[in-house]
Design an enzyme around this catalytic site. Sequence first.
Site, short mmCIF file in Angstrom:
data_model
loop_
_atom_site.label_atom_id
_atom_site.label_comp_id
_atom_site.label_asym_id
_atom_site.label_seq_id
_atom_site.Cartn_x
_atom_site.Cartn_y
_atom_site.Cartn_z
N PRO A 2 -10.67 11.66 0.26
CA PRO A 2 -11.12 11.40 1.62
C PRO A 2 -9.97 11.58 2.62
CG PRO A 2 -11.91 9.69 0.13
CD PRO A 2 -10.92 10.52 -0.64
N GLU A 3 -10.20 12.38 3.65
CA GLU A 3 -9.19 12.61 4.68
C GLU A 3 -9.58 11.84 5.94
OE1 GLU A 3 -8.11 16.72 5.08
OE2 GLU A 3 -8.10 17.06 2.93
N LYS A 58 -5.05 7.29 7.28
CA LYS A 58 -6.16 7.20 6.33
C LYS A 58 -6.33 5.78 5.78
CE LYS A 58 -4.87 10.86 3.83
NZ LYS A 58 -4.96 11.94 2.82
N ARG A 260 -0.44 22.70 -3.24
CA ARG A 260 -1.85 22.68 -2.83
C ARG A 260 -2.35 24.10 -2.62
NH1 ARG A 260 -3.80 17.72 -0.96
NH2 ARG A 260 -2.23 16.08 -0.77
#
Length: 270
Positions: A2-3, A58, A260
Amino acid sequence: MPELPEVETTRRGIAPHLEGQRVSRVVVRDRRLRWPIPEDLDVRLSGQRIVSVERRAKYLLINAEVGTLISHLGMSGNLRLVELGLPAAKHEHVDIELESGLMLRYTDPRRFGAMLWSLDPLNHELLLRLGPEPLTDLFDGERLFQLSRGRSMAVKPFIMDNAVVVGVGNIYATEALFAAGIDPRREAGGISRARYLKLAIEIKRVLAAAIEQGGTTLRDFIGGDGQPGYFQQELFVYGRGGQPCKVCGTALREVKLGQRASVYCPRCQR
């Protein structure tokens, strides 16, 4: 993972049902998260009224009359509201029971999230050195330009650095760089002021659009109301390596930057 838009979606979903409510009990079934849940969390939070629910980067901050519960969703966690007494399934580690008859349930299959208690949350070690929020006036292209001078790292990991700006995770960094026409591999220190001004605008636009769509549902994310996010339908490049660019038709390329995956269009992004 979740960002920022997913965490903000969760905050918006749970806040109206938590604010002003009194906690009757906290049930912790498994304390083994990224950092152990405090053993006295039930004692600290039970009986208190929840004053507000905020977000910093976050992290969700559930502010009680005295003290704050700092929550992070980790890689696969979620917070959602359920009816009091609903039996817990596997990986449902924490219930915060409310006098209203609802409870806030924390689920985290991979246990990379966190639930910590603080009397001074903004000075907590996890939040103290964070950069500005991207959707505020404290963040703009001039900040990106000034902080990038002399930096040889690629621009994508640069804008994902939480000391530069918070909440620009992999999905939204990828999309914002595409919208700004910037190759994610470019050296951060070699990008002009004008291009950073454009990039900051696109970061704000992409994040705001994702929040309005309820976030991006990739694997595990669901919002605080139990509903998925729909921004995945708006993605131009993220997760589309090898597919044609939606703008020019060129095959999108995928590379590794900072461990990434990064997808970009070799024609649209320079």
